[in-house]
Design an enzyme around this catalytic site. Structure first.
Site, PDB file in Angstrom:
ATOM      1  N   GLU A 106       0.830  -1.208   0.000  1.00 20.61           N
ATOM      2  CA  GLU A 106       0.000   0.000   0.000  1.00 20.61           C
ATOM      3  C   GLU A 106       0.861   1.253   0.000  1.00 20.61           C
ATOM      4  O   GLU A 106       0.531   2.246  -0.657  1.00 20.61           O
ATOM      5  CB  GLU A 106      -0.928   0.007   1.215  1.00 20.61           C
ATOM      6  N   SER A 232       0.961   5.954   9.884  1.00 23.39           N
ATOM      7  CA  SER A 232       1.273   7.378  10.008  1.00 23.39           C
ATOM      8  C   SER A 232       2.757   7.637   9.730  1.00 23.39           C
ATOM      9  O   SER A 232       3.610   6.750   9.857  1.00 23.39           O
ATOM     10  CB  SER A 232       0.913   7.884  11.410  1.00 23.39           C
ATOM     11  N   ASN A 233       3.063   8.879   9.352  1.00 21.86           N
ATOM     12  CA  ASN A 233       4.455   9.209   9.052  1.00 21.86           C
ATOM     13  C   ASN A 233       5.365   9.074  10.267  1.00 21.86           C
ATOM     14  O   ASN A 233       6.563   8.816  10.126  1.00 21.86           O
ATOM     15  CB  ASN A 233       4.529  10.616   8.464  1.00 21.86           C
ATOM     16  N   GLU A 234       4.813   9.231  11.461  1.00 19.85           N
ATOM     17  CA  GLU A 234       5.606   8.998  12.671  1.00 19.85           C
ATOM     18  C   GLU A 234       6.022   7.528  12.762  1.00 19.85           C
ATOM     19  O   GLU A 234       7.162   7.211  13.110  1.00 19.85           O
ATOM     20  CB  GLU A 234       4.813   9.401  13.920  1.00 19.85           C
TER      21      GLU A 234
END
Length: 247
Positions: A106, A232-234
């Site tokens: 994804e 999430s980007n974190e």
């Protein structure tokens, strides 16, 4: 993860809730991670992968209105939803293994290199139409984004090549992180080019501005989601630190 599935004969009984189900109001089926072993020693263990018919009694879809005014995502609630045991994907309690592979794939798709390049090319035409393409600061922003997108495209090709063996490439986290950041940066550039007219049109004021100006603000707002979905980007920074940098 609080959604549970308890085996009852030839069925699982599912209870819980899933947030951010994109276009769930149109779906006939949903794939869902459920906790089937609450006593597993590690949180990522004891999770299974189920396919659920959205017309099953006990499934409720609640649209969430986004900041851009749309209803693209939903909460899905499961109340004593009975799912045939044959709808289990793979082995019991191995759902997270399958999810990690799917998330890796994804992340390649949610870093839309081609789409972002197309929007940036259109933005050049928009900048030219409002006599801003010759501005040194605007030109510098275009040049930086074009260079970053070229690097992103090369990363996408590398990730696709390294994923041919069916194993996720950790570099997909780099792709997701930078891809979504650049997608947001391009949308911000388009909004800046549109100026106050875009915000005014989004606020409901009558506007004879071009379509790209009118949609620039809602598109910018909608793409705030890109930092969240697909992991999430974190989370991507944690994966990069651990699997690539060895920290």
């Amino acid at each position: 993860m609080r959604t549970t599935a308890v085996r009852d004969g030839d069925e699982f009984v599912v209870n819980g809730q899933k947030t951010w189900t994109t276009l769930g109001q149109y779906g006939d089926w949903i794939f869902c991670l459920v906790r089937t072993d609450p006593d597993a020693p590690k949180k990522q263990q004891g999770i299974s992968f189920l396919l659920i018919d959205m017309t099953t009694p006990g499934v409720e879809v609640r649209p969430i209105q986004l900041i851009d005014g749309g209803h693209e995502v939903n909460e899905v609630w499961f109340t004593d939803v009975r799912v045939p045991a044959e709808n289990l994907v793979g082995e019991l309690n191995h759902g997270w293994d399958y999810a990690k592979l799917l998330l890796g794939n994804e992340r390649v798709g949610v870093a839309p290199v081609g789409a972002t390049k197309r929007v940036l090319a259109d933005a050049k035409d928009w900048a030219r139409s409002v006599d801003l393409l010759g501005d040194p600061l605007v030109a510098a922003r275009f040049a930086e984004l074009e260079n970053e997108l070229l690097a992103l495209e090369l990363t996408a090709l590398r990730v696709a090549a390294n994923s041919a063996d069916g194993k996720p490439d950790p570099a997909s986290s780099v792709l997701k992180l930078r891809g979504t950041q650049l997608q947001q940066d391009v949308s911000e550039l388009a909004m800046d080019l549109g100026g106050p007219g875009g915000a005014a049109a989004f606020g409901g004021d009558a506007s004879d501005a071009p379509e790209w100006v009118r949609i620039s603000t809602p598109v910018y707002l909608n793409l705030r989601k890109a930092s969240i979905y697909g992991g999430s980007n974190e989370i991507q920074r944690q994966i990069i630190a651990k699997t690539i940098l060895g920290l």
